[in-house]
Structure formats: structure tokens, C-alpha cells
Write an enzyme that holds these catalytic residues in place. Structure first.
Site, PDB file in Angstrom:
ATOM      1  N   THR A 108     -44.360 -28.485  17.328  1.00 20.29           N
ATOM      2  CA  THR A 108     -45.085 -28.994  16.089  1.00 20.29           C
ATOM      3  C   THR A 108     -44.481 -28.395  15.182  1.00 20.29           C
ATOM      4  O   THR A 108     -43.784 -27.272  15.133  1.00 20.29           O
ATOM      5  CB  THR A 108     -46.513 -28.479  16.200  1.00 20.29           C
ATOM      6  OG1 THR A 108     -46.669 -27.172  16.213  1.00 20.29           O
ATOM      7  CG2 THR A 108     -47.279 -29.064  17.590  1.00 20.29           C
ATOM      8  N   LYS A 197     -38.655 -11.413  37.932  1.00 21.34           N
ATOM      9  CA  LYS A 197     -38.806 -12.414  37.899  1.00 21.34           C
ATOM     10  C   LYS A 197     -37.710 -13.352  38.099  1.00 21.34           C
ATOM     11  O   LYS A 197     -36.811 -13.064  37.607  1.00 21.34           O
ATOM     12  CB  LYS A 197     -39.529 -12.668  36.274  1.00 21.34           C
ATOM     13  CG  LYS A 197     -39.318 -14.304  35.884  1.00 21.34           C
ATOM     14  CD  LYS A 197     -39.883 -14.370  34.384  1.00 21.34           C
ATOM     15  CE  LYS A 197     -39.577 -15.650  33.763  1.00 21.34           C
ATOM     16  NZ  LYS A 197     -40.242 -15.909  32.741  1.00 21.34           N
ATOM     17  N   LYS A 199     -36.023 -17.224  37.571  1.00 25.63           N
ATOM     18  CA  LYS A 199     -36.165 -18.337  36.925  1.00 25.63           C
ATOM     19  C   LYS A 199     -36.057 -19.480  38.230  1.00 25.63           C
ATOM     20  O   LYS A 199     -34.752 -19.643  38.496  1.00 25.63           O
ATOM     21  CB  LYS A 199     -35.249 -18.186  35.916  1.00 25.63           C
ATOM     22  CG  LYS A 199     -34.869 -19.825  35.339  1.00 25.63           C
ATOM     23  CD  LYS A 199     -36.146 -20.299  34.753  1.00 25.63           C
ATOM     24  CE  LYS A 199     -36.739 -19.357  33.415  1.00 25.63           C
ATOM     25  NZ  LYS A 199     -37.772 -19.826  32.889  1.00 25.63           N
ATOM     26  N   ASP A 227     -40.889 -18.733  38.121  1.00 24.07           N
ATOM     27  CA  ASP A 227     -41.165 -19.629  36.874  1.00 24.07           C
ATOM     28  C   ASP A 227     -40.123 -20.746  37.016  1.00 24.07           C
ATOM     29  O   ASP A 227     -39.185 -20.787  36.629  1.00 24.07           O
ATOM     30  CB  ASP A 227     -40.800 -18.777  35.782  1.00 24.07           C
ATOM     31  CG  ASP A 227     -40.913 -19.740  34.434  1.00 24.07           C
ATOM     32  OD1 ASP A 227     -41.398 -20.689  34.626  1.00 24.07           O
ATOM     33  OD2 ASP A 227     -40.390 -19.071  33.406  1.00 24.07           O
ATOM     34  N   ASN A 229     -40.664 -23.603  35.320  1.00 21.64           N
ATOM     35  CA  ASN A 229     -40.872 -24.253  34.187  1.00 21.64           C
ATOM     36  C   ASN A 229     -41.548 -25.410  34.283  1.00 21.64           C
ATOM     37  O   ASN A 229     -40.832 -26.609  33.742  1.00 21.64           O
ATOM     38  CB  ASN A 229     -39.334 -24.382  33.490  1.00 21.64           C
ATOM     39  CG  ASN A 229     -39.137 -22.915  32.621  1.00 21.64           C
ATOM     40  OD1 ASN A 229     -38.192 -22.311  33.176  1.00 21.64           O
ATOM     41  ND2 ASN A 229     -39.898 -22.612  31.654  1.00 21.64           N
ATOM     42  N   GLU A 252     -45.661 -18.552  37.508  1.00 22.43           N
ATOM     43  CA  GLU A 252     -45.591 -19.075  35.883  1.00 22.43           C
ATOM     44  C   GLU A 252     -45.192 -20.258  35.790  1.00 22.43           C
ATOM     45  O   GLU A 252     -44.118 -20.870  36.470  1.00 22.43           O
ATOM     46  CB  GLU A 252     -44.563 -18.187  35.456  1.00 22.43           C
ATOM     47  CG  GLU A 252     -44.174 -18.143  33.934  1.00 22.43           C
ATOM     48  CD  GLU A 252     -43.238 -17.275  33.494  1.00 22.43           C
ATOM     49  OE1 GLU A 252     -43.030 -16.086  33.990  1.00 22.43           O
ATOM     50  OE2 GLU A 252     -42.642 -17.534  32.457  1.00 22.43           O
ATOM     51  N   ASN A 275     -45.743 -19.903  29.441  1.00 23.12           N
ATOM     52  CA  ASN A 275     -45.228 -19.797  28.052  1.00 23.12           C
ATOM     53  C   ASN A 275     -44.799 -21.303  27.988  1.00 23.12           C
ATOM     54  O   ASN A 275     -44.179 -21.568  26.920  1.00 23.12           O
ATOM     55  CB  ASN A 275     -44.117 -18.978  28.012  1.00 23.12           C
ATOM     56  CG  ASN A 275     -42.945 -19.236  28.821  1.00 23.12           C
ATOM     57  OD1 ASN A 275     -42.794 -19.096  30.158  1.00 23.12           O
ATOM     58  ND2 ASN A 275     -42.099 -20.441  28.418  1.00 23.12           N
ATOM     59  N   ASP A 299     -45.220 -14.171  22.799  1.00 22.63           N
ATOM     60  CA  ASP A 299     -43.698 -14.243  22.226  1.00 22.63           C
ATOM     61  C   ASP A 299     -43.923 -14.146  20.789  1.00 22.63           C
ATOM     62  O   ASP A 299     -44.131 -15.264  20.048  1.00 22.63           O
ATOM     63  CB  ASP A 299     -43.026 -15.464  22.824  1.00 22.63           C
ATOM     64  CG  ASP A 299     -41.669 -15.375  22.299  1.00 22.63           C
ATOM     65  OD1 ASP A 299     -41.125 -14.967  21.155  1.00 22.63           O
ATOM     66  OD2 ASP A 299     -40.611 -15.688  23.292  1.00 22.63           O
ATOM     67  N   HIS A 326     -43.149 -13.265  26.800  1.00 27.90           N
ATOM     68  CA  HIS A 326     -42.003 -14.050  27.339  1.00 27.90           C
ATOM     69  C   HIS A 326     -40.860 -13.665  26.353  1.00 27.90           C
ATOM     70  O   HIS A 326     -40.771 -13.241  25.470  1.00 27.90           O
ATOM     71  CB  HIS A 326     -42.542 -15.639  27.217  1.00 27.90           C
ATOM     72  CG  HIS A 326     -41.362 -16.321  26.846  1.00 27.90           C
ATOM     73  ND1 HIS A 326     -40.882 -16.901  25.395  1.00 27.90           N
ATOM     74  CD2 HIS A 326     -40.828 -17.216  27.722  1.00 27.90           C
ATOM     75  CE1 HIS A 326     -40.099 -17.734  25.710  1.00 27.90           C
ATOM     76  NE2 HIS A 326     -39.859 -18.090  27.118  1.00 27.90           N
ATOM     77  N   SER A 327     -39.755 -14.296  26.899  1.00 33.64           N
ATOM     78  CA  SER A 327     -38.339 -13.914  26.175  1.00 33.64           C
ATOM     79  C   SER A 327     -37.661 -15.142  26.379  1.00 33.64           C
ATOM     80  O   SER A 327     -37.208 -15.811  27.444  1.00 33.64           O
ATOM     81  CB  SER A 327     -37.703 -12.645  26.745  1.00 33.64           C
ATOM     82  OG  SER A 327     -36.331 -12.981  26.992  1.00 33.64           O
ATOM     83  N   ASN A 328     -36.684 -15.592  25.345  1.00 34.10           N
ATOM     84  CA  ASN A 328     -35.595 -16.422  25.144  1.00 34.10           C
ATOM     85  C   ASN A 328     -34.379 -15.519  24.894  1.00 34.10           C
ATOM     86  O   ASN A 328     -34.684 -14.180  24.526  1.00 34.10           O
ATOM     87  CB  ASN A 328     -35.750 -17.487  24.160  1.00 34.10           C
ATOM     88  CG  ASN A 328     -36.736 -18.572  24.611  1.00 34.10           C
ATOM     89  OD1 ASN A 328     -37.636 -18.984  23.976  1.00 34.10           O
ATOM     90  ND2 ASN A 328     -36.367 -19.204  25.778  1.00 34.10           N
TER      91      ASN A 328
HETATM   92  O1  LIG Z   1     -39.851 -17.800  30.852  1.00 38.06           O
HETATM   93  C1  LIG Z   1     -39.482 -19.010  30.458  1.00 38.06           C
HETATM   94  O2  LIG Z   1     -40.020 -20.140  30.608  1.00 38.06           O
HETATM   95  C2  LIG Z   1     -38.117 -18.623  29.786  1.00 38.06           C
HETATM   96  O3  LIG Z   1     -37.668 -17.721  29.659  1.00 38.06           O
HETATM   97  C3  LIG Z   1     -37.576 -19.831  29.328  1.00 38.06           C
HETATM   98  C4  LIG Z   1     -36.116 -19.833  29.065  1.00 38.06           C
HETATM   99  O4  LIG Z   1     -35.435 -20.994  28.388  1.00 38.06           O
HETATM  100  C5  LIG Z   1     -35.288 -19.823  29.984  1.00 38.06           C
HETATM  101  O5  LIG Z   1     -35.642 -20.689  31.075  1.00 38.06           O
HETATM  102  C6  LIG Z   1     -33.854 -19.865  30.089  1.00 38.06           C
HETATM  103  O6  LIG Z   1     -33.269 -19.041  29.259  1.00 38.06           O
HETATM  104  O7  LIG Z   1     -33.083 -20.306  30.793  1.00 38.06           O
HETATM  105 MG   LIG Z   2     -41.393 -19.086  31.685  1.00 37.66          MG
END
Ligand SMILES: O=C([O-])C(=O)C[C@H](O)[C@@H](O)C(=O)[O-]
Ligand SMILES: [Mg+2]
Length: 430
Positions: A108, A197, A199, A227, A229, A252, A275, A299, A326-328
């Protein structure tokens, strides 16, 4: 240096940093990731730094905000947010409503603004702390703990980027349970992480179940998270939850959207974290009322800074919902900011996520380190980190030299280098 806290200049420095070929449900990370470094300079000669996403849509908001700031006080954070709320956001940026790069839920105008102003807030706090000889955590009410725990953020990954692009590393590939366990072992040895964790959303759910089982066998009793997503349907989410509920600390974002999460949460027998479906304050009422999430992954970047992270923590506390982080992809300025705010939150119930161990490059003179999976809360003035201007200039030069392909995160485009027919998978994918 004097105590004059009037802002005289705001410098914006977009950088490109090397990033490994980490896989997620949308594709793979590009060889370089973009970040924006925000520097606030005061009349008294103090510089404060913040960091956020560097994609074009964030730069478009950062530029007018930076231009409007000189003359204001670094202490005027409420005024900063009022100013930011007046910055126009191109409607083309928000019409598809979901953030396509970064897997962090809705997009948004308000959230884009908060994702930018958060870095300005951190920079102001850094400058204020330096001017007053106080660490940022003291400006937030003082730390409640001396160390903040992080979890090892495991990714399926390739050995190298397609075509050998980018900077090589020595992690090797991790595309099966043995590779994931090997990665976790190195994380445990090098950084002392004791929770992990993975992904997910990359391979068939059964393969990811096998990977988590392998982790549970290799690290008995360690808190584990998975996670995908939002890549799974409700039935698939429930099947995975049933298979892994004895070893998962939380699951997650198994499925997309608050109603689906609520359906899963009702029967999963394992807490759900997010997240993706709770990423802004307006999303909280429905999610909490329907019991869709048991843990919100805060975050400070997109929740709008360190003060708002503490406000989110208070809301979660009130409703008995857990809080983690959370982190990117990010650099040391943000890790310091995360650590300061995390240290001040009483109900930070879980080890936080951080991509930092995957980042070989930084803009700091001295990187932050993990010991026993924790980062010591800096007590030096401000964020307690020092920016290496030569490093910053070199990483900015890489951004300047880029032809535009790396300046906006696009994991699907990066995937097409290996698989030309790849399109971002729809959800549910499985
Ligand atoms: O917890 C999450 O969803 C993330 O950290 C999102 C990120 O974009 C992660 O998927 C990545 O870096 O590929
Ligand atoms: Mg996540």
C-alpha cells in the site's frame, strides 16, 4: 561537534551488495541486492545512519522526503512521520496490492512510505544518540537484555548464480536434506545458532518435510521453523503441520491470506507465524479476531521504525500474540537497529530472523558478530556502528555502474536465467 540538532543535509546512497543464489517460492536471489543508506547530518556536525530497501519505488519516496527535512530537528520524529505521510506515491506502484519482491504481504502507499521513513527515523535516532552520548536503546527506554538472540536462516541454494555471475562463496549447494543439515551445522559452528528456520515453498512439501525431519534428527530439541511464504493450500498446510507438529516451534505463513491462515490455525496444532498477512496495523484486527496468527514477525523497516515496532509489541502483548522478527537482505546498520529495538521489547519471545550471515559485504568498518547465536547490544553512542565511507562509495559505484537490471529486486527474472520458461508460481502452488 556542537549540540545543534537541526538537520542541515540528508544524503541518500543506494548500493548494490553481493547476494548468494538463495531460493524461495518466487525464484532465486539476484547476484546483487539493492539497499538504500540514509545519512542525516546536523548543524552540530553529527551524522546518523539508517538503511532500508533500495528499489526504485523506495528511492522515489526517499528523495522528496530527504529534500524536505533540512531545517527540522532530529528529535522531531512525530513531525518526520507527518511529513512522510504527505509524500506522494505513484499509484502504479500500489495497484497490484501485493509486494512482488520480498514476500512481505500487501503493498500500500502507506506501507511503502513507512518502509522509507523507518530508515530516516533510525538515522535521526543514531544522530541524536551520538550527539547526546547515548546508545539508541537508551533513547527507546533502555535495553532489557544485553544480547539479542537470532536464529540460523537456512535456504535451499545453488552453488553459484547462473552463468557464474556475482561474487562466489564457499557454501556450496543445498538442494536436499543433507545439504540443509550441512548448512545448519556450519551456521551452528560459525555463529552458535541453536534455532533454525528453513525457507520453504521451493520444493514439493514432502521434500521440505524430509529436510525439517533431518534437521530435527541432527539438532534434537532445537527450535525449528519452516516458511513456504504462503505457497500451500489449506489442506497441504494441515498435512505438513500434522507431519511436523512435534518438531516445529512455529509454522510460518503456510498459506496465503488471513482467512486461510485462520482455517489452518484452527486445526494445525502448531502456532502460525506471519510476515505476510499481518504487515500493517490495519491488518491486525481481522487476524487477531479470527486467531489466524499466534506470532507476528515484526520488521522495523516496513512497520515504520523502532518506535512503531515497540507499538506493535504492545498490541501483541495486549492480545496475547507472540512476537519475533522478520528480515530481508540487509546490512549491519539495520542489524544494529534491529538489535537495539529488540533489546527494549519485553515480549520478544523468539530468536529473530536475520539474513546478515549471508551478506559477505557491508558498509561498516567493523561487522557485527554473532556469539552463541546472539548479537551483543551496542552501548556506544547512537547505533554503535561506524560507516566505512570508502566501502560505501565502492558499493554505490557498483549501483551507478549497473545497467538497471539489479536495481529492483526480481527473483523471478533471476530464475529465468536458469529456467527461461519460469514464471512466478501462483498460489497455492501445492
Ligand atoms: O520470512 C520471510 O518471508 C522472508 O524472509 C522473505 C524473504 O524475501 C526471503 O524469502 C528471501 O530473502 O528470499
Ligand atoms: Mg516469512
Amino acid at each position: 561537534m556542537t549540540a545543534d540538532l537541526t538537520i542541515t543535509d540528508v544524503r541518500l546512497t543506494p548500493v548494490l551488495i553481493s547476494d548468494p543464489p538463495l531460493l524461495n517460492t518466487q525464484g532465486v536471489h539476484q547476484p546483487y541486492a539493492t539497499r538504500l543508506i540514509v545519512e542525516v547530518v546536523t548543524a552540530g556536525g553529527t551524522c546518523g545512519f539508517g538503511e532500508t530497501y533500495g528499489d526504485t519505488k523506495y528511492l522515489e519516496i526517499a528523495r522528496p522526503l530527504a529534500a524536505a527535512l533540512p531545517g527540522r530537528q532530529v528529535t522531531d520524529l512525530n513531525g518526520l512521520f507527518t511529513l512522510a505521510s504527505g509524500v506522494e506515491v505513484d499509484s502504479g506502484r500500489v495497484e497490484n496490492s501485493v509486494d512482488v519482491g520480498g514476500l512481505r504481504g500487501v503493498q500500500t502507499a502507506g506501507k511503502l512510505r513507512l518502509s522509507v521513513v523507518s530508515a530516516f527515523e533510525v538515522a535521526c535516532l543514531d544522530a541524536l544518540g551520538k550527539a547526546r552520548d547515548l546508545p539508541v536503546h537508551a533513547l527507546l527506554g533502555h535495553k532489557l537484555r544485553d544480547r539479542v538472540e537470532y536464529s540460523g536462516y537456512l535456504f535451499y541454494r545453488w552453488e553459484q548464480h547462473p552463468g557464474g555471475q556475482g561474487e562466489p562463496d564457499d557454501w556450496g549447494a543445498a538442494t536436499d536434506p543433507a545439504g540443509v543439515v550441512a548448512q545448519a551445522r556450519r551456521f551452528a559452528e560459525d555463529y552458535g545458532f541453536s534455532s533454525f528456520k528453513l525457507k520453504g515453498g521451493v520444493y514439493e512439501p514432502d521434500e521440505e518435510i524430509a529436510a525439517v525431519r533431518a534437521l530435527a534428527a541432527a539438532f534434537p530439541g532445537s527450535p525449528l521453523r519452516l516458511d513456504p511464504n504462503g505457497a500451500w493450500s489449506v489442506p497441504t498446510s494441515l498435512r505438513v503441520a500434522a507431519e511436523l507438529r512435534d518438531v516445529l516451534q512455529y509454522l510460518e505463513d503456510p498459506t496465503s491470506g488471513t482467512p486461510g491462515m485462520a482455517e489452518v490455525a484452527g486445526q494445525a496444532g502448531v502456532p502460525l507465524a506471519t510476515n505476510m498477512c499481518v504487515t500493517t496495523f490495519p491488518e491486525i484486527p481481522e487476524a487477531f479476531a479470527t486467531g489466524a496468527v499466534q506470532v507476528v514477525l515484526s520488521d522495523h523497516h516496513y512497520w515504520g521504525g523502532l518506535h512503531r515496532t515497540r507499538e506493535l509489541a504492545a498490541v501483541c502483548r495486549t492480545f496475547g500474540v507472540g512476537l519475533s522478527m522478520h528480515s530481508n537482505t540487509h546490512l549491519g546498520i539495520s542489524l544494529a537497529a534491529m538489535t537495539h529495538v529488540a533489546a527494549t521489547v519485553p515480549n520478544l519471545d523468539y530468536a529473530c530472523d536475520s539474513h546478515y550471515p549471508w551478506q559477505a559485504e557491508d558498509v561498516l568498518t567493523r561487522r557485527l558478530t554473532f556469539r552463541d547465536g546472539c548479537v551483543d547490544v551496542p552501548d556506544a553512542p547512537g547505533l554503535g556502528v561506524e560507516v566505512d565511507r570508502e566501502r560505501l562509495a565502492a558499493l554505490h559505484q557498483r549501483w551507478l555502474d549497473d545497467d538497471g537490471t539489479m536495481r529492483d529486486r526480481d527473483d523471478a527474472a533471476a530464475m529465468r536465467k536458469a529456467d527461461p520458461g519460469w514464471v512466478t508460481p501462483g498460489v497455492p502452488r501445492w
